[in-house]
Design a protein around this motif. Structure first.
Motif, PDB file in Angstrom:
ATOM      1  N   SER A 199     -17.881  26.075  16.053  1.00 57.21           N
ATOM      2  CA  SER A 199     -18.562  26.437  17.287  1.00 57.21           C
ATOM      3  C   SER A 199     -18.806  25.230  18.150  1.00 57.21           C
ATOM      4  N   LYS A 200     -18.792  24.012  17.558  1.00 55.93           N
ATOM      5  CA  LYS A 200     -19.000  22.792  18.327  1.00 55.93           C
ATOM      6  C   LYS A 200     -17.700  22.026  18.562  1.00 55.93           C
ATOM      7  N   TYR A 212     -22.214  32.882  12.743  1.00 56.34           N
ATOM      8  CA  TYR A 212     -21.328  31.719  12.657  1.00 56.34           C
ATOM      9  C   TYR A 212     -21.284  30.957  13.979  1.00 56.34           C
ATOM     10  N   TRP A 213     -21.202  31.679  15.079  1.00 57.40           N
ATOM     11  CA  TRP A 213     -21.222  31.072  16.413  1.00 57.40           C
ATOM     12  C   TRP A 213     -22.449  31.588  17.167  1.00 57.40           C
ATOM     13  N   ASN A 216     -16.937  37.119  15.385  1.00 63.73           N
ATOM     14  CA  ASN A 216     -18.123  36.370  14.969  1.00 63.73           C
ATOM     15  C   ASN A 216     -18.703  36.922  13.669  1.00 63.73           C
ATOM     16  N   THR A 240     -18.447  22.417  12.097  1.00 63.52           N
ATOM     17  CA  THR A 240     -18.652  23.769  12.610  1.00 63.52           C
ATOM     18  C   THR A 240     -17.759  23.991  13.804  1.00 63.52           C
TER      19      THR A 240
END
Length: 802
Positions: free
Chosen positions: A586-587, A93-94, A163, A584
């Motif tokens: 993560s961003k 995911y990340w 994660n 997302t």
């Protein structure tokens, strides 16, 4: 592929498959180091040829290597390599956080490796206080390096757990009850990583502060309690046992049915039993390590009952594994021998463990090699499962086949040697051989020491045969001609959801084996991970040696690298070419807008903001367990430690005036934080900015008020006694989280200049509510000292209760 290419991929990759291979490489290095420490221990117990100090150094390092840096990296490496392929995910995911998690582990291993060169580390892998915090016993900075290494390793494991939870729940392309059992087992493992590692980090911080700043958490003279360390450590330590063995159980669930050519028996029971084990292991099992320390009937009885109950889901697994053999045809191979070895070792290890929840028997066995033998049955079972996994998946990884006969020989020797070792340990333990001795106290135990040596030699040869076989096959073995090396597809049991298009599935390749690999390359995770040891090392130089000229630059260097990563990923291109909206977390994604007062929010944007709540909640759960180690430690001290009572009675903090005003300001800041987030979702960007800025300013005011309070109002030192130590530590820990919350708000507001920061605003708002909620507990417990936190005194506690 040359060395330069390998290093370039290693330092920049965010591909889970590559990172998994790097985890396994690091785990194999640690296996070598931990094995050498074991050889050193065996020579001392057999020949009495080294000093006691050297023996105890080896004892400490052997346990720390094997538990923290062998089994955990090998399991995590296999999870990185297998889980995405099994559930159809292109990556975790990340991806960048995954790379960061690995690189954090590298300096942790390095610090532990060099620790005996810089000081004595005679404290065991369990690091019991007061031994571990006594500078006269463990002089130098060796023990500090181990503590720092395990602190940062805990951060790595916590990030990894969160994660994988998100990867499995959000990126899977298969229904839950179609997921492979290895995925189920690592799902449960990830939950334990999230809740069990933060308390260990908290305990290590306490030990670090006592060693280097004289905060007497475990010093009975100043109200501390050495048993506090045992509670904190074993709260982590027994879930850790299942963190180690659950992935091994999952591997058995994958390899066993393919070894006998039929589906696993009792799939749902096996899947759900992993979660039952995880739940029970975190519920109260840790106290059974302390039957000889805690003299309370109810605590002992509850812990004994839960310990016995955990045998039920474990038994479910053994029964279903055994039933899987019926109706199948066993293909005798190296990995199938190791699967049978795992089941045997696990079963015998479980039977030998039956004695320990029986409290009268535990009193006799607790200090003997019976504990060591039981534990090694389990650890060797885990090793057998991991080796079985390497043998089974090796043709996928290398595209080559090893010598099957040599693999069978190595597997048989490994299993036989490990069984002999653990059995020798357990028998001599039943006969009374004390553990933690640097020499054998009676000749009656020497035959079993020789037996253990023979078992170690057999096991060592077996492992060398297995490893040598794989290394030779990797270089010169025959190539695998099929994309399905073991015929699993033909059985109707495909190994992966993402089918390979080419072999090998090796380093630098995509999940399906295609090249070139899309690695999204960046050096920043590796750079930040490799330097994460700088802040605790900086504090070591400041607190222990008053070397501010060294310590402060180390701390600032790490902060600078972190800020550069933030700038590089989220701000550098913001004004040049605005990034498109991508949902997302993560961003910290955002959607562009014109900069006017009202922006058009999109259903996708609102959905991304809502979806960001879950990751933030997972982080908050981990933070709650971190705070819990300190808050729980304080409550344990004031309620269970007689020497602390005079200090708690004399302790007083003026809560009215500035502390009360600052508390009102901080708690009130949740109001603009909430309405700021609500405004953003409605597209009222100007209102969002103003309310977010107000929340930021109120939090900053609280922080400045606390600085003034500690420099002008507080009239006691953290070193005075255990109560003042907890006061400073808990309040400052909360202050650190205020700074983290302010950083999140600053990040969000700066991003809001050009984009709608959907997910960043979720993180800032929810995290800020958590910071405020924790302060309610801190203020009422430490400032108001409400009676609810101190319902009884140690004098009211008897063996049968209060």
């Amino acid at each position: 592929m040359g060395i330069k290419d390998i290093l370039n991929i290693a330092l920049t990759t965010t591909n889970a498959s590559d990172i998994g291979i790097m985890y396994i490489s690091l785990g194999l290095f640690s296996l070598l180091m931990g094995g050498l420490e074991a050889v050193l221990m065996r020579t001392q117990l057999t020949f009495n040829n080294i000093s006691a100090t050297t023996y105890y150094d080896a004892l400490t390092l052997h346990g720390i290597y094997m538990i923290f840096f062998v089994v955990m990296p090998l399991s995590t490496g296999l999870a990185n390599y297998l889980v995405p392929r099994m559930i159809g995910a292109k990556d975790l995911y990340w991806p960048k956080i995954n790379a960061l998690s690995f690189w954090i582990l590298v300096p942790a291993v390095a610090l532990v490796t060099i620790s005996p060169l810089l000081g004595t580390v005679n404290m065991g892998w369990y690091m019991y206080a007061p031994l571990s915090v006594d500078l006269q016993v463990n002089n130098g900075i060796g023990a500090d390096l181990i503590e720092i290494g395990l602190m940062v390793a805990g951060i790595s494991s916590t990030l990894t757990g969160i994660n994988f939870i998100l990867t499995i729940t959000r990126l899977k392309k298969v229904p839950y009850f179609k997921m492979p059992l290895f995925v189920w087992s690592f799902f449960a493992t990830s939950i334990l990583l999230m809740i069990a590692l933060p308390p260990l980090t908290g305990g290590l911080v306490m030990a670090f502060l006592e060693r280097n700043w004289n905060l007497p958490f475990f010093n009975y003279i100043y109200g501390g309690n050495p048993l506090l360390w045992q509670n904190v450590f074993w709260f982590f330590g027994h879930p850790e046992v299942y963190i180690l063995i659950l992935p091994a159980m999952g591997l058995i669930g994958e390899i066993l049915p393919r070894s006998v050519g039929r589906p696993i028996y009792g799939y749902r029971a096996l899947a759900l039993s992993s979660f039952a084990i995880a739940f029970l292991s975190a519920l109260g099992v840790w106290m059974h390590h302390m039957f000889t320390s805690i003299f309370n009937f109810w605590a002992d009885s509850v812990s004994a009952g839960i310990t016995m109950a955990i045998a039920i889901p474990s038994g479910v697994k053994v029964v279903n594994w055994t039933a899987t053999f019926y109706g199948g045809r066993l293909r005798v191979s190296g990995y199938s021998v190791l699967v049978i070895g795992f089941i045997t070792l696990f079963l015998v290890g479980g039977i030998t463990g039956v004695f320990f929840p029986l409290i009268p028997l535990d009193y006799d066995f607790n200090g003997t090699y019976a504990v060591v033998g039981h534990f090694h049955y389990m650890v060797f079972a885990i090793l057998a499962a991991l080796l079985a996994g390497f043998l089974y998946y090796f043709p996928y990884f290398s595209g080559r086949m090893y010598d099957p006969e040599l693999a069978k020989s190595g597997a048989v020797m490994t299993f036989a040697g490990s069984f002999v070792i653990a059995t020798g340990m357990f028998i001599e333990g039943v006969l009374g051989m004390p553990r933690r001795y640097a020499w054998v106290p009676s000749m009656i135990y020497y035959p079993f020491q020789i037996l253990i040596d023979v078992g170690g030699l057999i096991m060592g040869i077996g492992i060398l045969l297995l490893v040598g076989n794989l290394v030779y096959a990797w270089v010169k073995g025959p190539k695998v001609n099929s994309l399905d090396p073991w015929g699993a597809e033909a059985m109707g049991l495909p190994d992966f959801y993402i089918r390979p298009v080419a072999l090998p599935l090796g380093f630098g390749r995509e999940m399906d084996g295609s090249v070139p690999e899309n690695r999204h390359g960046t050096f920043l995770p590796s750079l930040l991970g490799l330097t994460i040891f700088l802040p605790p090392m900086g504090f070591l130089f400041i607190l222990r040696f008053s070397l501010y000229i060294i310590g402060i630059p180390m701390i600032l260097a790490f902060i600078g690298i972190g800020m550069y990563w933030m700038y590089h990923d989220y701000f550098r291109e913001m004004y040049k070419a605005l990034p498109p909206f991508t949902p997302t977390f993560s961003k910290m994604a955002g959607a562009t807008y014109s900069g006017t007062n009202t922006a058009n929010v999109t259903p996708e944007g609102i959905s991304s903001a809502i979806s960001a709540r879950t990751p933030v909640i997972y982080f908050i759960i981990a933070e709650i367990f971190l705070f819990g180690s300190f808050i729980g430690g304080y409550l344990y001290t004031i309620n269970w430690t007689p020497s602390a009572q005079s200090y708690i009675d004399a302790f007083h903090v003026d809560w009215y005036g500035l502390p009360l005003v600052m508390t009102i300001i901080l708690l009130s800041s949740s109001i603009p934080a909430h309405f700021s987030y609500d405004s953003l979702l409605k597209g009222k960007i100007k209102r969002f900015k103003y309310l977010g800025l107000l929340a930021f300013l109120m939090g900053f005011t609280f922080l400045m008020g606390q600085i003034y309070e500690f420099t002008h109002i507080i009239n006691f030192l953290p070193q005075d006694n255990v109560i003042t130590s907890f006061f400073y530590t808990i309040v400052w820990l909360h202050g650190f989280h205020v700074i983290m919350g302010l950083t999140l708000w600053a990040f969000t507001l700066l991003r809001a200049r050009k984009v709608i920061p959907y997910q960043a605003s979720t993180a800032a708002s929810y995290y800020w509510h958590f910071v405020d909620g924790i302060w309610i507990v801190v203020f009422t417990m430490l400032y108001l000292q409400l009676p609810i936190y101190h319902p009884f005194t140690p004098g009211q506690i008897s063996f049968f209760g209060v």
